[in-house]
Design an enzyme around this catalytic site. Structure first.
Site, mmCIF file in Angstrom:
data_model
loop_
_atom_site.group_PDB
_atom_site.id
_atom_site.type_symbol
_atom_site.label_atom_id
_atom_site.label_comp_id
_atom_site.label_asym_id
_atom_site.label_seq_id
_atom_site.Cartn_x
_atom_site.Cartn_y
_atom_site.Cartn_z
ATOM 1 N N ASP A 63 4.630 -8.163 1.978
ATOM 2 C CA ASP A 63 3.461 -8.684 1.257
ATOM 3 C C ASP A 63 3.582 -8.487 -0.245
ATOM 4 O OD1 ASP A 63 2.208 -6.049 2.810
ATOM 5 O OD2 ASP A 63 1.691 -6.181 0.673
ATOM 6 N N ASP A 65 1.859 -8.607 -4.085
ATOM 7 C CA ASP A 65 0.677 -8.494 -4.930
ATOM 8 C C ASP A 65 1.022 -8.988 -6.323
ATOM 9 O OD1 ASP A 65 -1.040 -7.248 -3.000
ATOM 10 O OD2 ASP A 65 0.167 -5.430 -3.231
ATOM 11 N N ASP A 142 -1.386 4.625 -8.180
ATOM 12 C CA ASP A 142 -1.214 5.989 -7.687
ATOM 13 C C ASP A 142 0.129 6.626 -8.067
ATOM 14 O OD1 ASP A 142 -0.023 4.229 -5.894
ATOM 15 O OD2 ASP A 142 -1.097 4.929 -4.130
HETATM 16 P P1 ATP Z 1 2.848 -1.088 1.311
HETATM 17 O O1 ATP Z 1 2.390 -2.497 1.160
HETATM 18 O O2 ATP Z 1 4.268 -0.875 1.669
HETATM 19 O O3 ATP Z 1 1.939 -0.274 2.138
HETATM 20 P P2 ATP Z 1 1.993 -0.839 -1.423
HETATM 21 O O4 ATP Z 1 2.508 0.057 -2.501
HETATM 22 O O5 ATP Z 1 2.078 -2.300 -1.651
HETATM 23 O O6 ATP Z 1 2.759 -0.412 -0.125
HETATM 24 P P3 ATP Z 1 -0.805 -1.255 -1.058
HETATM 25 O O7 ATP Z 1 -1.770 -0.426 -0.301
HETATM 26 O O8 ATP Z 1 -0.492 -2.627 -0.602
HETATM 27 O O9 ATP Z 1 0.519 -0.397 -1.143
HETATM 28 O O10 ATP Z 1 -1.331 -1.276 -2.550
HETATM 29 C C1 ATP Z 1 -0.751 -2.088 -3.578
HETATM 30 C C2 ATP Z 1 -0.701 -1.324 -4.891
HETATM 31 O O11 ATP Z 1 -2.027 -0.975 -5.318
HETATM 32 C C3 ATP Z 1 0.022 0.009 -4.819
HETATM 33 O O12 ATP Z 1 1.408 -0.161 -4.976
HETATM 34 C C4 ATP Z 1 -0.600 0.783 -5.936
HETATM 35 O O13 ATP Z 1 -0.055 0.404 -7.168
HETATM 36 C C5 ATP Z 1 -2.046 0.314 -5.910
HETATM 37 N N1 ATP Z 1 -2.881 1.190 -5.060
HETATM 38 C C6 ATP Z 1 -3.208 1.011 -3.770
HETATM 39 N N2 ATP Z 1 -3.996 1.976 -3.297
HETATM 40 C C7 ATP Z 1 -4.202 2.817 -4.334
HETATM 41 C C8 ATP Z 1 -4.951 4.028 -4.491
HETATM 42 N N3 ATP Z 1 -5.628 4.556 -3.471
HETATM 43 N N4 ATP Z 1 -4.941 4.606 -5.718
HETATM 44 C C9 ATP Z 1 -4.263 4.054 -6.744
HETATM 45 N N5 ATP Z 1 -3.543 2.944 -6.641
HETATM 46 C C10 ATP Z 1 -3.499 2.314 -5.476
HETATM 47 MG MG MG Z 2 1.306 -3.838 -0.365
#
Ligand code: ATP
Ligand code: MG
Length: 439
Positions: A63, A65, A142
């Protein structure tokens, strides 16, 4: 440790295309389309977060973003296939068939007193909804590995926090002061574990310390949010490693207190739990479906079983009925931590309360178990119990074999229509008239 500077006071390190390994082949066509169109219209357009990190690690992100300086309304104006979602903070979802690309406008971090941030007594952020620029957006993320921006304009990576090196060094490092960032959003503790397990990264020492200090804050997180997180923790193919890390860092007990207590006392239950986690990981790796109700049933099994014994000693009821009653009570307790939707708790209860029925292998009622809508899950559960020595091998073998038999063979296995002398079972007949035990 990375400092959280004043807004805009820090320039990013820009890693040009020649100096990194992220190729566009790692990104979906749809994501690239969105980026190009935003960029052509004069906006900044970046991929950010997990997809950049995973592309660097050649993990084939799924996915994507997108982060941009275009407002959600401006994004909507560019794409016919776009919907705005979220009331508090609006996001654009651009749809391409079954794929959705999430486009977020840069947001500012929770620093200023004057903006729209509010936190509770522990420092947890309750709202953050101000648009900003990329050099503000980065500080609310984060971990450094999640704060890399891939710029479609020249295929460079923008790094404000040292994330590029941290990905290479395989380290989970929090942006800003770890203690404060964990208090702001305790779910970050679970995320640290999840990424460490998924990416095989080391968690930075200050992050570990912050987890040690703040694990109890998980109880303040809304139960619905923890269910979403539970799914990500245990259904991504690294459930066993995730479990070990959660357990080692004292987080498992915060989300499954009753399970944790039993695990500490009972080596058999630990073996069972571990076997179920390995099984889940194997299924995910083989591309098979997994349902959260199975693992939830495993986690709650011993607490349910023990309470069922108590309920049975208090009042006359069948073993199945006592299991059904006990799982109702244990689930109600568990809901205070993680809210589990009914579509999972109901089948889970059925799966658990069917367990004693595997012991009955004679007669039509016993055979009918094969047609129960929850037979498959209950059977898998029973097999796993037998596999770790907590159930009868012979019973497991019987139910495995009867599934493969013809109707005649089956009738024979269940001794249906055989010696007429054995047929009469009055007490059993009477029970059959009672309401189903499962609900
Ligand atoms: P994955 O999709 O593999 O779970 P991801 O890093 O893309 O990992 P997501 O939950 O999709 O995680 O979130 C996208 C982005 O948003 C993260 O990479 C981070 O930069 C930010 N993010 C998400 N949740 C938080 C949080 N609780 N606090 C701070 N930043 C966050
Ligand atoms: Mg993600």
């Amino acid at each position: 440790m990375k400092k959280n500077p004043k807004y805009g006071s820090q320039e990013p390190r820009i890693i040009s295309r020649a100096d990194h390994n992220v190729t566009r082949a790692e990104f979906s066509k749809s994501a690239l389309k969105v980026l190009y169109r935003l960029n052509k219209a004069g906006y900044q357009a970046f991929l950010v977060g997990g997809c950049v990190r995973d592309a660097m690690l050649e993990l084939h992100p799924k996915d994507f973003d997108v982060a941009t300086n275009a407002t959600p309304e401006e994004v909507k104006a560019l794409f016919g296939n776009c919907r705005l979602i979220g009331r508090r903070f609006r996001l654009a979802h651009v749809r391409f068939g079954r794929e959705i690309i999430e486009v977020a406008t840069f947001r500012a971090a929770a620093i200023s007193e004057h903006d729209d941030h509010h936190s509770d007594d522990e420092g947890r952020i309750l709202r953050d909804n101000v648009y900003g620029s990329i050099d503000e957006d980065v500080w609310r993320r984060d971990f450094t590995c999640n704060a890399l921006y891939y710029n479609i304009a020249d295929f460079s990576i923008w790094d404000y926090t040292g994330g590029f090196e941290d990905v290479k060094r395989k380290r989970i490092v929090l942006i800003g002061d770890p203690e404060k960032r964990m208090r702001e959003d305790p779910v970050r503790m679970l995320r640290a574990i999840r990424f460490a397990a998924k990416l095989d990264f080391e968690i930075d020492e200050p992050v570990i310390k912050a987890i040690d200090h703040h694990s109890h804050l998980l109880t303040n997180v809304p139960a619905a949010r923890l269910f979403d997180e539970f799914l990500k923790l245990f259904q991504a193919g690294n459930a066993e490693r995730t479990f070990d890390l959660l357990h080692d860092h004292g987080l498992f007990r915060e989300i499954f207190p009753a399970t944790d207590e039993e695990l500490a006392k009972d080596a058999g239950f630990m073996r069972f739990t571990r076997a179920a986690l390995q099984n889940t990981d194997r299924r995910v790796q083989d591309g098979k479906s997994v349902t959260p109700m199975f693992l939830l049933g495993v986690f709650l099994w011993l607490p349910v079983k023990k309470l069922a014994e108590i309920r049975r000693s208090e009042e006359k009821m069948s073993e199945s009925q006592s299991l059904s009653l006990a799982s109702y009570e244990i689930v109600a307790q568990q809901q205070r931590r993680i809210s589990i939707p009914k579509r999972f708790t109901v089948p889970m209860r059925e799966m658990l309360s069917l367990q004693p029925r595997f012991e009955f292998k004679r007669g039509k009622r016993a055979m009918k178990l094969l047609d129960h809508r929850r037979f498959r899950a209950a059977y898998d559960f029973m097999l796993l119990l037998a596999e770790v020595g907590l159930g009868s091998q012979e019973t497991a073998k019987f139910w495995t074999e009867v599934q493969l038999q013809s109707a005649e063979e089956r009738a024979q296995s269940f001794q249906i229509g055989q010696s007429p002398g054995k047929k009469k079972r009055r007490p059993r007949r009477r029970r059959r008239g009672k309401p189903a035990q499962d609900q």
